[in-house]
Motif scaffolding. Structure first.
Motif, PDB file in Angstrom:
ATOM      1  N   ALA A  28       0.849  -1.198   0.000  1.00  0.00           N
ATOM      2  CA  ALA A  28       0.000   0.000   0.000  1.00  0.00           C
ATOM      3  C   ALA A  28       0.876   1.236   0.000  1.00  0.00           C
ATOM      4  N   LEU A  29       0.575   2.149  -0.890  1.00  0.00           N
ATOM      5  CA  LEU A  29       1.328   3.398  -0.972  1.00  0.00           C
ATOM      6  C   LEU A  29       0.596   4.494  -0.207  1.00  0.00           C
ATOM      7  N   THR A  30       1.333   5.213   0.611  1.00  0.00           N
ATOM      8  CA  THR A  30       0.761   6.355   1.316  1.00  0.00           C
ATOM      9  C   THR A  30       1.835   7.411   1.492  1.00  0.00           C
ATOM     10  N   LEU A  91      -7.700   1.943 -12.967  1.00  0.00           N
ATOM     11  CA  LEU A  91      -7.722   3.355 -12.577  1.00  0.00           C
ATOM     12  C   LEU A  91      -9.031   3.712 -11.888  1.00  0.00           C
ATOM     13  N   LEU A  92      -8.928   4.380 -10.737  1.00  0.00           N
ATOM     14  CA  LEU A  92     -10.107   5.004 -10.126  1.00  0.00           C
ATOM     15  C   LEU A  92     -10.325   6.336 -10.836  1.00  0.00           C
ATOM     16  N   SER A  93     -11.304   6.363 -11.747  1.00  0.00           N
ATOM     17  CA  SER A  93     -11.564   7.593 -12.499  1.00  0.00           C
ATOM     18  C   SER A  93     -12.902   8.181 -12.035  1.00  0.00           C
ATOM     19  N   ALA A 133     -21.399   9.931  -8.566  1.00  0.00           N
ATOM     20  CA  ALA A 133     -21.342  10.537  -7.223  1.00  0.00           C
ATOM     21  C   ALA A 133     -21.243   9.466  -6.148  1.00  0.00           C
ATOM     22  N   PHE A 134     -20.252   9.608  -5.275  1.00  0.00           N
ATOM     23  CA  PHE A 134     -20.125   8.687  -4.150  1.00  0.00           C
ATOM     24  C   PHE A 134     -21.237   8.976  -3.132  1.00  0.00           C
ATOM     25  N   ALA A 135     -21.817   7.923  -2.577  1.00  0.00           N
ATOM     26  CA  ALA A 135     -22.766   8.121  -1.470  1.00  0.00           C
ATOM     27  C   ALA A 135     -22.063   8.816  -0.301  1.00  0.00           C
TER      28      ALA A 135
HETATM   29  N1  LIG Z   1     -16.557  11.935  -4.460  1.00  0.00           N
HETATM   30  C1  LIG Z   1     -17.148  11.615  -5.596  1.00  0.00           C
HETATM   31  O1  LIG Z   1     -18.358  11.787  -5.764  1.00  0.00           O
HETATM   32  C2  LIG Z   1     -16.331  11.011  -6.710  1.00  0.00           C
HETATM   33  C3  LIG Z   1     -17.002  10.632  -7.866  1.00  0.00           C
HETATM   34  C4  LIG Z   1     -16.283  10.047  -8.883  1.00  0.00           C
HETATM   35  C5  LIG Z   1     -14.925   9.849  -8.753  1.00  0.00           C
HETATM   36  N2  LIG Z   1     -14.285  10.234  -7.630  1.00  0.00           N
HETATM   37  C6  LIG Z   1     -12.834   9.995  -7.553  1.00  0.00           C
HETATM   38  O2  LIG Z   1     -12.501   9.342  -6.374  1.00  0.00           O
HETATM   39  C7  LIG Z   1     -11.438  10.035  -5.735  1.00  0.00           C
HETATM   40  C8  LIG Z   1     -11.591   9.944  -4.247  1.00  0.00           C
HETATM   41  O3  LIG Z   1     -11.425   8.590  -3.875  1.00  0.00           O
HETATM   42  P1  LIG Z   1     -11.515   8.175  -2.368  1.00  0.00           P
HETATM   43  O4  LIG Z   1     -12.765   8.800  -1.797  1.00  0.00           O
HETATM   44  O5  LIG Z   1     -11.345   6.715  -2.282  1.00  0.00           O
HETATM   45  O6  LIG Z   1     -10.245   8.899  -1.770  1.00  0.00           O
HETATM   46  P2  LIG Z   1     -10.128   9.705  -0.432  1.00  0.00           P
HETATM   47  O7  LIG Z   1     -10.895   9.007   0.650  1.00  0.00           O
HETATM   48  O8  LIG Z   1     -10.374  11.141  -0.719  1.00  0.00           O
HETATM   49  O9  LIG Z   1      -8.599   9.510  -0.094  1.00  0.00           O
HETATM   50  C9  LIG Z   1      -7.580  10.014  -0.923  1.00  0.00           C
HETATM   51  C10 LIG Z   1      -6.542   8.919  -1.076  1.00  0.00           C
HETATM   52  O10 LIG Z   1      -5.599   9.285  -2.077  1.00  0.00           O
HETATM   53  C11 LIG Z   1      -4.316   9.233  -1.559  1.00  0.00           C
HETATM   54  N3  LIG Z   1      -3.549  10.298  -2.198  1.00  0.00           N
HETATM   55  C12 LIG Z   1      -3.978  11.546  -2.490  1.00  0.00           C
HETATM   56  N4  LIG Z   1      -2.981  12.249  -3.065  1.00  0.00           N
HETATM   57  C13 LIG Z   1      -1.920  11.410  -3.106  1.00  0.00           C
HETATM   58  C14 LIG Z   1      -0.584  11.560  -3.566  1.00  0.00           C
HETATM   59  N5  LIG Z   1      -0.140  12.714  -4.095  1.00  0.00           N
HETATM   60  N6  LIG Z   1       0.256  10.506  -3.461  1.00  0.00           N
HETATM   61  C15 LIG Z   1      -0.151   9.343  -2.910  1.00  0.00           C
HETATM   62  N7  LIG Z   1      -1.420   9.150  -2.458  1.00  0.00           N
HETATM   63  C16 LIG Z   1      -2.273  10.170  -2.558  1.00  0.00           C
HETATM   64  C17 LIG Z   1      -4.437   9.413  -0.068  1.00  0.00           C
HETATM   65  O11 LIG Z   1      -3.365   8.727   0.534  1.00  0.00           O
HETATM   66  P3  LIG Z   1      -2.455   9.278   1.745  1.00  0.00           P
HETATM   67  O12 LIG Z   1      -3.138  10.494   2.322  1.00  0.00           O
HETATM   68  O13 LIG Z   1      -2.404   8.116   2.693  1.00  0.00           O
HETATM   69  O14 LIG Z   1      -1.149   9.577   1.112  1.00  0.00           O
HETATM   70  C18 LIG Z   1      -5.763   8.686   0.191  1.00  0.00           C
HETATM   71  O15 LIG Z   1      -5.541   7.302   0.335  1.00  0.00           O
HETATM   72  C19 LIG Z   1     -11.524  11.480  -6.239  1.00  0.00           C
HETATM   73  O16 LIG Z   1     -10.267  12.072  -6.216  1.00  0.00           O
HETATM   74  C20 LIG Z   1     -12.062  11.286  -7.605  1.00  0.00           C
HETATM   75  O17 LIG Z   1     -10.946  11.123  -8.424  1.00  0.00           O
HETATM   76  C21 LIG Z   1     -14.964  10.800  -6.596  1.00  0.00           C
END
Ligand SMILES: NC(=O)c1ccc[n+]([C@@H]2O[C@H](COP(=O)([O-])OP(=O)(O)OC[C@H]3O[C@@H](n4cnc5c(N)ncnc54)[C@H](OP(=O)(O)O)[C@@H]3O)[C@@H](O)[C@H]2O)c1
Length: 279
Positions: A28-30, A91-93, A133-135
């Protein structure tokens, strides 16, 4: 070995759990391993997608990559992945890449389109997972719901088909694990189109008390969102985007069920799974 980026996030965290449960080795990358709180079975590595050189070591020995859409650096990350023998990328798009209306002409849509393009050109076997849209966006209302019985916000009648994060992770994990998803663009939605007002009232029903959505004019709503910490450019994009959704039934796709064999979870199910956030 699977590399999950965005592994501490809403979707990536569930992808990690599912891969582990299926008996696979997961890295896992963080950006901050000390704060990651991932299962003991996971190899947690530090790296920042914004700094591709920091990601390269994490790609060694990896067969498949779950890629979080960080803007601007997909090309070098994917080039390194290919050179290091990664075979598959999921890809998560976002389904917003498919929108053509004026509200979708914004920076977030543009960078998702750009990353999709890079993934398609990467030479890896690719799958694009495009949720709507995410719930979980409903969590934005949690402070107001905990404090009272009215949610104030813009565009009460803006419609979407909110998707449970588990359904996104279910599809992404299957695409990571099994052949047959290469070249697929999976548009994912929840099972029903709901207005923002309906979503809030469903949350109230699950809580056992009435909660209603009170529409406030666009400018006032924008000011409120900024006060609540949302960056001004994101507020502007969100308002423009939502304005286009008013009175338009959201498209519902069958993809979650097509890929996983189970129907997408309902918004009520999502609320039940996250009720503590609203109490
Ligand atoms: N919200 C919506 O309605 C919606 C709809 C369609 C698509 N999306 C997509 O889903 C994404 C959000 O997904 P999610 O809710 O699962 O994420 P999230 O809960 O917002 O968490 C963001 C994740 O991305 C990692 N991250 C962010 N920038 C990074 C970087 N520069 N390098 C490494 N890791 C990075 C963070 O890791 P660390 O902090 O641990 O590094 C964390 O694990 C949005 O950005 C969008 O692209 C969202």
């Amino acid at each position: 070995m699977f590399l999950v980026t965005g592994a501490t996030g809403t979707v990536g965290r569930l992808v990690v759990d599912q891969l582990i449960a299926a008996g696979h080795a997961v890295r896992a990358l963080t950006r901050d391993p000390a704060r990651a709180r991932l299962p003991a079975a996971v190899e947690v590595v530090g790296g920042d997608l914004a700094l591709p050189g920091t990601v390269e070591p994490a790609l060694r020995g990896v067969s498949a990559l779950f890629l979080f859409p960080a803007p601007g650096t997909a090309r070098p990350v994917l080039r390194a992945a290919g050179e290091l023998g990664v075979h598959r990328v999921v890809l998560l798009s976002s389904s917003a890449v498919e929108y053509r209306h004026a509200g979708a002409d914004n920076a977030i849509v543009a960078y998702h389109r750009e990353i999709e393009h890079e993934v398609e050109q990467s030479g890896l076997e690719w799958t694009l997972v495009r949720p709507g849209a995410f719930a979980t966006n409903a969590r934005q209302w949690a402070p107001q719901i905990r404090a009272g019985d009215v949610v104030r916000g813009p565009f009460a009648e803006a419609e979407m088909a909110p998707i449970h994060e588990r359904d996104i992770a279910d599809v992404a994990t299957r695409a990571l694990l099994a052949p047959g998803h290469g070249g697929a663009r999976y548009t994912l939605t929840g099972p029903e189109s709901l207005t923002q007002a309906e979503q809030v009232s469903r949350i109230g029903a699950c809580l056992g008390r009435p909660v209603r959505y009170e529409e406030v004019p666009r400018e006032a709503a924008g000011r409120l969102m900024i006060q609540n910490g949302v960056p001004a450019d994101v507020v502007a994009m969100t308002l423009r985007f939502q304005a286009e959704l008013v009175g338009v039934r959201a498209r519902v796709s069958s993809t979650v069920e097509d890929i996983t064999g189970h129907p997408p979870r309902t918004f009520d199910q999502w609320v039940a799974d996250h009720l503590a956030d609203f109490r």
